[in-house]
Design an enzyme around this catalytic site. Structure first.
Site, PDB file in Angstrom:
ATOM      1  N   TYR A  15       0.819  -1.222   0.000  1.00 53.91           N
ATOM      2  CA  TYR A  15       0.000   0.000   0.000  1.00 53.91           C
ATOM      3  C   TYR A  15       0.848   1.265   0.000  1.00 53.91           C
ATOM      4  O   TYR A  15       0.529   2.232   0.684  1.00 53.91           O
ATOM      5  CB  TYR A  15      -0.939   0.004   1.216  1.00 53.91           C
ATOM      6  CG  TYR A  15      -2.133  -0.871   1.005  1.00 53.91           C
ATOM      7  CD1 TYR A  15      -3.229  -0.376   0.308  1.00 53.91           C
ATOM      8  CD2 TYR A  15      -2.167  -2.178   1.461  1.00 53.91           C
ATOM      9  CE1 TYR A  15      -4.332  -1.176   0.081  1.00 53.91           C
ATOM     10  CE2 TYR A  15      -3.269  -2.991   1.233  1.00 53.91           C
ATOM     11  CZ  TYR A  15      -4.352  -2.483   0.542  1.00 53.91           C
ATOM     12  OH  TYR A  15      -5.429  -3.268   0.310  1.00 53.91           O
ATOM     13  N   TYR A 142     -14.512  -4.470   2.712  1.00 55.64           N
ATOM     14  CA  TYR A 142     -13.145  -4.902   2.422  1.00 55.64           C
ATOM     15  C   TYR A 142     -12.964  -6.309   2.988  1.00 55.64           C
ATOM     16  O   TYR A 142     -13.167  -6.533   4.188  1.00 55.64           O
ATOM     17  CB  TYR A 142     -12.104  -3.963   3.045  1.00 55.64           C
ATOM     18  CG  TYR A 142     -10.706  -4.462   2.804  1.00 55.64           C
ATOM     19  CD1 TYR A 142     -10.100  -4.303   1.562  1.00 55.64           C
ATOM     20  CD2 TYR A 142     -10.011  -5.145   3.800  1.00 55.64           C
ATOM     21  CE1 TYR A 142      -8.826  -4.798   1.324  1.00 55.64           C
ATOM     22  CE2 TYR A 142      -8.726  -5.638   3.569  1.00 55.64           C
ATOM     23  CZ  TYR A 142      -8.150  -5.461   2.331  1.00 55.64           C
ATOM     24  OH  TYR A 142      -6.892  -5.956   2.096  1.00 55.64           O
ATOM     25  N   ASP A 236     -17.247 -12.156   8.209  1.00 58.36           N
ATOM     26  CA  ASP A 236     -15.810 -11.871   8.124  1.00 58.36           C
ATOM     27  C   ASP A 236     -15.416 -11.138   9.411  1.00 58.36           C
ATOM     28  O   ASP A 236     -15.517  -9.919   9.503  1.00 58.36           O
ATOM     29  CB  ASP A 236     -15.513 -11.023   6.885  1.00 58.36           C
ATOM     30  CG  ASP A 236     -14.030 -10.693   6.760  1.00 58.36           C
ATOM     31  OD1 ASP A 236     -13.268 -10.994   7.714  1.00 58.36           O
ATOM     32  OD2 ASP A 236     -13.632 -10.130   5.726  1.00 58.36           O
ATOM     33  N   LYS A 265      -5.802 -11.848  11.671  1.00 50.91           N
ATOM     34  CA  LYS A 265      -5.366 -10.683  12.464  1.00 50.91           C
ATOM     35  C   LYS A 265      -5.120 -11.016  13.941  1.00 50.91           C
ATOM     36  O   LYS A 265      -4.054 -11.521  14.264  1.00 50.91           O
ATOM     37  CB  LYS A 265      -6.350  -9.532  12.288  1.00 50.91           C
ATOM     38  CG  LYS A 265      -6.291  -8.975  10.862  1.00 50.91           C
ATOM     39  CD  LYS A 265      -6.757  -7.547  10.731  1.00 50.91           C
ATOM     40  CE  LYS A 265      -6.384  -6.991   9.370  1.00 50.91           C
ATOM     41  NZ  LYS A 265      -7.507  -6.715   8.498  1.00 50.91           N
TER      42      LYS A 265
HETATM   43  C1  LIG Z   1      -7.554  -7.153   6.982  1.00 51.93           C
HETATM   44  C2  LIG Z   1      -8.846  -7.785   6.580  1.00 51.93           C
HETATM   45  C3  LIG Z   1      -8.880  -8.852   5.673  1.00 51.93           C
HETATM   46  C4  LIG Z   1      -7.637  -9.347   4.982  1.00 51.93           C
HETATM   47  O1  LIG Z   1      -6.733  -9.906   5.852  1.00 51.93           O
HETATM   48  P1  LIG Z   1      -5.190 -10.031   5.410  1.00 51.93           P
HETATM   49  O2  LIG Z   1      -4.566 -10.865   6.477  1.00 51.93           O
HETATM   50  O3  LIG Z   1      -4.664  -8.644   5.357  1.00 51.93           O
HETATM   51  O4  LIG Z   1      -5.177 -10.695   4.079  1.00 51.93           O
HETATM   52  C5  LIG Z   1     -10.089  -9.433   5.405  1.00 51.93           C
HETATM   53  N1  LIG Z   1     -11.219  -8.996   5.978  1.00 51.93           N
HETATM   54  C6  LIG Z   1     -11.231  -7.977   6.852  1.00 51.93           C
HETATM   55  C7  LIG Z   1     -12.528  -7.558   7.462  1.00 51.93           C
HETATM   56  C8  LIG Z   1     -10.058  -7.327   7.165  1.00 51.93           C
HETATM   57  O5  LIG Z   1     -10.079  -6.276   7.999  1.00 51.93           O
END
Ligand SMILES: *Cc1c(COP(=O)(O)O)cnc(C)c1O
Length: 438
Positions: A15, A142, A236, A265
């Site tokens: 980025y 996202y 998600d 994460k």
């Molecule tokens: C960061 C994020 C992703 C992607 O995760 P990465 O480990 O960066 O590939 C997917 N969904 C959400 C909601 C996110 O915040």
């Protein structure tokens, strides 16, 4: 040559427009919510190093568990073999995940956790002999940077070169307060077509969109509609998981349960790369068959890496401790008090909070001005010893739970000071942001 200069010769950062970006700050050490640069400067990590860190940097307990695992088993192929950290982490996650989740599929990041969920959903309908093509997602969502994840994410400038390669998705508006009925109607219109495989969503908070928030009530309504129309639901929770929203998962605020949950994460407390997709028994059973073509043919070299799983177990230990839970409540109430204060101040468009996630939206006059403002606010925060990465005119705080009140106050004061930057009334000595190519 300094580390930053050596970096400049060989690294391509994520980025980052490498032509104009400032030199990266070399970090040599982390402790608690602090990161320390080569020159000794300390920074409060108010964004948890891209939303991953839960318990502070270089946490000794996680370090110990990771070290022990490294000396026992660092990795093993996860097809045909298994190991205790993977099984134990699945057992413990399923205990705390929303009701109904019964199987864990590992990968190595958030995007792959999403890819796996999408493939599960699409193949589910194929395996049942009733293929369904459509996926529904929020317009500003996202879900990651790989192609499937990009496809279900916002069609933004970030993905423009790839639009023609992305599969078609039906987007519905984010049901922000006051717009709930519209979203419900939009989803209902798509749902009644009968050809929707799944609905994927960031529960309660859309992170990258700018910490955009909506209520559990409307999400319940959307999920109920999906269930009525036999549409699979994918939560998600990559960003919202592990206490961020004030409860262990954002889904814990809901009555309706998703069919699949994506995690990453905070999963390892921000220590190791690990992704996980859980699903309920309904999904899992659709893949059980004598016919091998019904198999989920997906996997990654580092699937269920034992060291990453050990970090995940250690992070869970810490998360469930009463001290951490107290810290989460403390951050929630501190944010709440700060939100009430800053809301009254000029140049503030909106302040949003969901648990430990705080977003302050500054008034935006013109876009071009504000793309510049983003960089100005970013360096303003660094100058004040705080890492904040504005999303346009939106500043957000997602801090490690161990952040002290003193550090939180430093973050709040920095954000308050930004008002004067926004108003143009305040000039501050700019930090040395040497441009790469000028
Ligand atoms: C960061 C994020 C992703 C992607 O995760 P990465 O480990 O960066 O590939 C997917 N969904 C959400 C909601 C996110 O915040």
């Amino acid at each position: 040559m300094s580390l930053s200069q050596r970096d400049q010769n060989v690294i391509w950062h994520p980025y980052t427009q490498m032509k104009t970006a400032a030199l990266p700050i070399p970090i040599v050490r982390g402790e608690g919510a602090m990161l320390y640069a080569e020159d000794g400067t300390g920074y409060v990590d108010a964004v948890s190093s891209w939303w991953v860190n839960l318990h502070g940097h270089a946490h000794p307990y996680i370090a110990q568990k990771v070290a022990e695992q490294l000396q026992t088993l660092e990795h093993v192929i996860f097809a045909g073999f298994t190991h205790a950290p993977a099984v134990e982490l699945a057992e413990r996650l399923l205990q705390i995940l929303p009701q109904g989740q019964s199987r864990m599929f590992y990968s190595d990041n958030g995007s792959t956790a999403v890819e796996v969920a999408l493939k599960m959903a699409i193949q589910y309908w194929n395996n049942l002999g009733t293929p369904k093509k459509k996926i529904i997602a929020f317009r500003d969502s996202y879900h990651g940077d790989t192609f499937g994840a990009m496809a279900v994410s916002a069609r933004s400038a970030f993905t423009a070169p790839f639009w023609s390669y992305l599969f078609e998705v039906e987007f519905v508006d984010v049901p922000v307060p006051g717009k709930e009925e519209e979203t419900v109607k939009q989803l209902e219109a798509y749902a009644s077509g009968g050809d929707v495989a799944a609905f994927i969503y960031e529960p309660l908070v859309l992170g990258t969109a700018g910490m955009v928030m909506y209520t559990p009530e409307v999400l319940n309504k959307l999920m109920q509609l999906c269930q009525q129309h036999n549409i699979l639901t994918i939560a998600d929770e990559v960003m919202t998981g592990f206490g961020r929203t004030g409860r262990t998962f954002a889904t814990d605020y809901l009555q309706h349960q998703p069919d699949m949950v994506c995690l990453s994460k905070g999963l390892t407390g921000g220590t190791m790369a690990l992704g996980a997709t859980s699903c309920n028994e309904k999904i899992y059973e659709a893949f059980l068959h004598e016919d091998k073509s019904k198999t989920l043919f997906h996997g990654h070299s580092y699937t269920a890496n034992p060291v990453a799983c050990a970090a995940g177990l250690a992070s869970l230990d810490l998360l469930l401790q009463s001290e951490t839970q107290d810290n989460i409540r403390r951050i929630c109430s501190q944010h709440n008090a700060f939100a009430a204060r800053i809301k009254q101040m000029p140049y503030i468009k909106e302040v949003r909070q969901q648990g430990t996630i705080l977003a302050v939206e500054f008034e935006d006059s013109t876009t071009s001005y504000f793309s510049d403002l983003r960089d100005t606010l970013y360096s303003f925060a660094l100058y004040h010893g705080v890492i904040l990465r504005p999303l346009g005119n939106i500043i957000y705080v997602i801090a490690p739970y161990c952040i002290t009140d003193e550090q939180l106050n430093q973050v709040y004061q920095t954000i308050s000071g930004m008002q004067e930057v926004v108003s143009g009334n305040r000039h501050y000595p700019r930090p040395d942001l040497t441009m790469l190519h000028d």
